[in-house]
Design an enzyme around this catalytic site. Structure first.
Site, PDB file in Angstrom:
ATOM      1  N   ALA A  24       0.830  -1.215   0.000  1.00 18.02           N
ATOM      2  CA  ALA A  24       0.000   0.000   0.000  1.00 18.02           C
ATOM      3  C   ALA A  24       0.867   1.269   0.000  1.00 18.02           C
ATOM      4  O   ALA A  24       0.340   2.360   0.172  1.00 18.02           O
ATOM      5  CB  ALA A  24      -0.925  -0.005   1.212  1.00 18.02           C
ATOM      6  N   ILE A  28      -1.320   1.258  -7.140  1.00 16.32           N
ATOM      7  CA  ILE A  28      -2.707   0.809  -6.986  1.00 16.32           C
ATOM      8  C   ILE A  28      -3.048   0.533  -5.526  1.00 16.32           C
ATOM      9  O   ILE A  28      -4.139   0.874  -5.047  1.00 16.32           O
ATOM     10  CB  ILE A  28      -2.894  -0.469  -7.836  1.00 16.32           C
ATOM     11  N   GLY A  29      -2.115  -0.067  -4.817  1.00 17.65           N
ATOM     12  CA  GLY A  29      -2.343  -0.391  -3.401  1.00 17.65           C
ATOM     13  C   GLY A  29      -2.530   0.862  -2.573  1.00 17.65           C
ATOM     14  O   GLY A  29      -3.391   0.910  -1.682  1.00 17.65           O
ATOM     15  N   TYR A 166       7.543 -12.794 -14.558  1.00 18.55           N
ATOM     16  CA  TYR A 166       6.386 -12.000 -14.116  1.00 18.55           C
ATOM     17  C   TYR A 166       5.081 -12.662 -14.558  1.00 18.55           C
ATOM     18  O   TYR A 166       4.155 -12.845 -13.757  1.00 18.55           O
ATOM     19  CB  TYR A 166       6.475 -10.577 -14.678  1.00 18.55           C
TER      20      TYR A 166
HETATM   21  N1  LIG Z   1       0.500  -1.096 -13.046  1.00 15.56           N
HETATM   22  C1  LIG Z   1       0.047  -1.961 -13.913  1.00 15.56           C
HETATM   23  O1  LIG Z   1      -0.094  -1.659 -15.102  1.00 15.56           O
HETATM   24  C2  LIG Z   1      -0.296  -3.351 -13.509  1.00 15.56           C
HETATM   25  C3  LIG Z   1      -0.798  -4.210 -14.475  1.00 15.56           C
HETATM   26  C4  LIG Z   1      -1.162  -5.499 -14.112  1.00 15.56           C
HETATM   27  C5  LIG Z   1      -1.047  -5.896 -12.808  1.00 15.56           C
HETATM   28  N2  LIG Z   1      -0.536  -5.044 -11.872  1.00 15.56           N
HETATM   29  C6  LIG Z   1      -0.403  -5.535 -10.504  1.00 15.56           C
HETATM   30  O2  LIG Z   1      -0.840  -4.556  -9.584  1.00 15.56           O
HETATM   31  C7  LIG Z   1      -0.179  -4.750  -8.341  1.00 15.56           C
HETATM   32  C8  LIG Z   1       0.311  -3.405  -7.817  1.00 15.56           C
HETATM   33  O3  LIG Z   1       1.274  -2.906  -8.707  1.00 15.56           O
HETATM   34  P1  LIG Z   1       1.447  -1.335  -8.997  1.00 15.56           P
HETATM   35  O4  LIG Z   1       1.266  -1.164 -10.457  1.00 15.56           O
HETATM   36  O5  LIG Z   1       0.686  -0.529  -8.058  1.00 15.56           O
HETATM   37  O6  LIG Z   1       3.026  -1.192  -8.748  1.00 15.56           O
HETATM   38  P2  LIG Z   1       3.860  -0.326  -7.724  1.00 15.56           P
HETATM   39  O7  LIG Z   1       3.483   1.090  -7.783  1.00 15.56           O
HETATM   40  O8  LIG Z   1       5.284  -0.689  -8.024  1.00 15.56           O
HETATM   41  O9  LIG Z   1       3.429  -0.919  -6.311  1.00 15.56           O
HETATM   42  C9  LIG Z   1       3.852  -2.190  -5.908  1.00 15.56           C
HETATM   43  C10 LIG Z   1       3.767  -2.267  -4.402  1.00 15.56           C
HETATM   44  O10 LIG Z   1       4.250  -3.567  -3.991  1.00 15.56           O
HETATM   45  C11 LIG Z   1       5.199  -3.383  -2.972  1.00 15.56           C
HETATM   46  N3  LIG Z   1       6.160  -4.481  -2.891  1.00 15.56           N
HETATM   47  C12 LIG Z   1       7.053  -4.878  -3.808  1.00 15.56           C
HETATM   48  N4  LIG Z   1       7.782  -5.895  -3.322  1.00 15.56           N
HETATM   49  C13 LIG Z   1       7.341  -6.138  -2.067  1.00 15.56           C
HETATM   50  C14 LIG Z   1       7.701  -7.040  -1.050  1.00 15.56           C
HETATM   51  N5  LIG Z   1       8.719  -7.902  -1.189  1.00 15.56           N
HETATM   52  N6  LIG Z   1       7.029  -7.010   0.125  1.00 15.56           N
HETATM   53  C15 LIG Z   1       6.024  -6.129   0.320  1.00 15.56           C
HETATM   54  N7  LIG Z   1       5.641  -5.225  -0.604  1.00 15.56           N
HETATM   55  C16 LIG Z   1       6.302  -5.238  -1.786  1.00 15.56           C
HETATM   56  C17 LIG Z   1       5.880  -2.061  -3.304  1.00 15.56           C
HETATM   57  O11 LIG Z   1       6.569  -1.553  -2.177  1.00 15.56           O
HETATM   58  P3  LIG Z   1       7.581  -0.295  -2.319  1.00 15.56           P
HETATM   59  O12 LIG Z   1       6.718   0.934  -2.278  1.00 15.56           O
HETATM   60  O13 LIG Z   1       8.439  -0.437  -1.101  1.00 15.56           O
HETATM   61  O14 LIG Z   1       8.324  -0.464  -3.600  1.00 15.56           O
HETATM   62  C18 LIG Z   1       4.663  -1.238  -3.684  1.00 15.56           C
HETATM   63  O15 LIG Z   1       3.999  -0.780  -2.547  1.00 15.56           O
HETATM   64  C19 LIG Z   1       0.920  -5.780  -8.595  1.00 15.56           C
HETATM   65  O16 LIG Z   1       0.520  -7.033  -8.103  1.00 15.56           O
HETATM   66  C20 LIG Z   1       1.021  -5.818 -10.099  1.00 15.56           C
HETATM   67  O17 LIG Z   1       1.465  -7.064 -10.600  1.00 15.56           O
HETATM   68  C21 LIG Z   1      -0.173  -3.775 -12.184  1.00 15.56           C
END
Ligand SMILES: NC(=O)c1ccc[n+]([C@@H]2O[C@H](COP(=O)([O-])OP(=O)(O)OC[C@H]3O[C@@H](n4cnc5c(N)ncnc54)[C@H](OP(=O)(O)O)[C@@H]3O)[C@@H](O)[C@H]2O)c1
Length: 290
Positions: A24, A28-29, A166
């Protein structure tokens, strides 16, 4: 008349509900946690960097808590779960990484499979006795290109490819949801396992995609959801009365952007035999979910 599009304004009053959002601290989180909090839920931001979590939550309105959780470390996951007391309405498995260089978690898992699937698998199983409503797991349209190599989950005998890693982990998210829902139904549990995907949203996720970053960024300005809209499928999946096993994503062309609707998953994500065998392998690797 065109059907009304669902937005965060349609979230119900969530007073009295407790929701964990992993990852979070960004993207998105972060948006999902902020919206759930603003609509009355008690939200636990489960983040690997607590200072960052506290920092980004400063503008939250409502009841929230920041707790440490590193999904790439089974010890951290066990510690997080051990601290949990009381009912948990919803667990949102959102945290994820994409296209990182070859790397192993502390438990010797391939980093994507470890962080995106095995970590959430362990967390869910450890918290399941407390969960009263549902588990939401965030997958991706890229799951369609994934494959589960049960004999080589960690790229020991295949050449490492970051995109493949991935995609495989995002397929694992949906197979996990399928098997979890099956197990819950078998036990007669009212808890639901559902999945969501954001389409493509502008977040920090592509931080590792060296070289194509500029192109992705400029294309994404025009073609994709922003994080606010990208969080809608997750929010919908976490709060709306949808059947267990549902997969929620954007309604636009190619499901890349738009407003949340329920989609069909791919054939690969409906393979019950692979789902069961992946569960067994994950249970053995994490010593949870047996
Ligand atoms: N963005 C897209 O287009 C997209 C598309 C398809 C699916 N998704 C999915 O959406 C979800 C959220 O992604 P997002 O796009 O919001 O990316 P993001 O902005 O990079 O956020 C990812 C979050 O996951 C956290 N994280 C990463 N490794 C971790 C770990 N080892 N332990 C705990 N937390 C961890 C990150 O923490 P930090 O803040 O410390 O880095 C960050 O809070 C993911 O599951 C991703 O696969 C996203």
């Amino acid at each position: 008349m065109a059907k009304k599009k669902w937005t965060a304004k349609d979230l119900p009053n969530l007073a009295g509900r407790t929701i964990i959002v992993t990852g979070a601290s960004s993207g998105i989180g972060l948006v999902a946690a902020r919206e759930l909090c603003a609509h009355g839920a008690r939200v636990i931001l489960a983040v690997r960097d607590v200072d960052k979590g506290r920092d980004v939550a400063q503008d939250f309105v409502g009841d929230y808590e920041v707790r440490p959780l590193n999904l790439a470390d089974l010890e951290s996951i066990r510690a997080f779960a051990a601290e949990w007391t009381g009912e948990l309405d919803v667990l949102i498995n959102n945290a994820g990484i994409m296209m990182a260089p070859a790397f192993r978690t502390i438990d010797d898992f391939e980093l994507h499979m470890g962080t995106n699937h095995l970590g959430p698998f362990a967390l869910t199983n450890l918290l399941l006795p407390f969960i009263t409503d549902r588990v939401v797991t965030v997958s991706s349209i890229l799951h369609r290109r994934g494959r589960i190599h049960l004999e080589d989950l960690h790229f020991d005998s295949r050449p490492y490819n970051a995109m493949t890693a991935y995609q495989d982990s995002k397929l694992a998210n949906l197979l996990f949801t399928l098997e979890l829902q099956g197990r819950l139904s078998e036990k007669g549990s009212a808890v639901r396992a559902v999945a969501a995907h954001p389409g493509i949203a502008r977040t920090n996720l592509v931080a590792h995609v060296h070289g194509v970053n500029g192109l992705v960024n400029s294309l994404s300005q025009r073609l994709c959801n922003d994080a606010q809209k990208g969080a809608l499928p997750t929010l919908y999946a976490a709060t709306q009365d949808i059947p267990g096993g549902s997969y929620v994503g954007p309604d636009g062309i190619g499901h890349l952007r738009g407003y949340p609707v329920i989609h069909k998953t791919s054939k690969r994500a409906m393979d019950a035999d692979v789902a069961r065998r992946l569960w067994d392998a994950s249970a053995e690797l994490t010593n949870t979910g047996q």
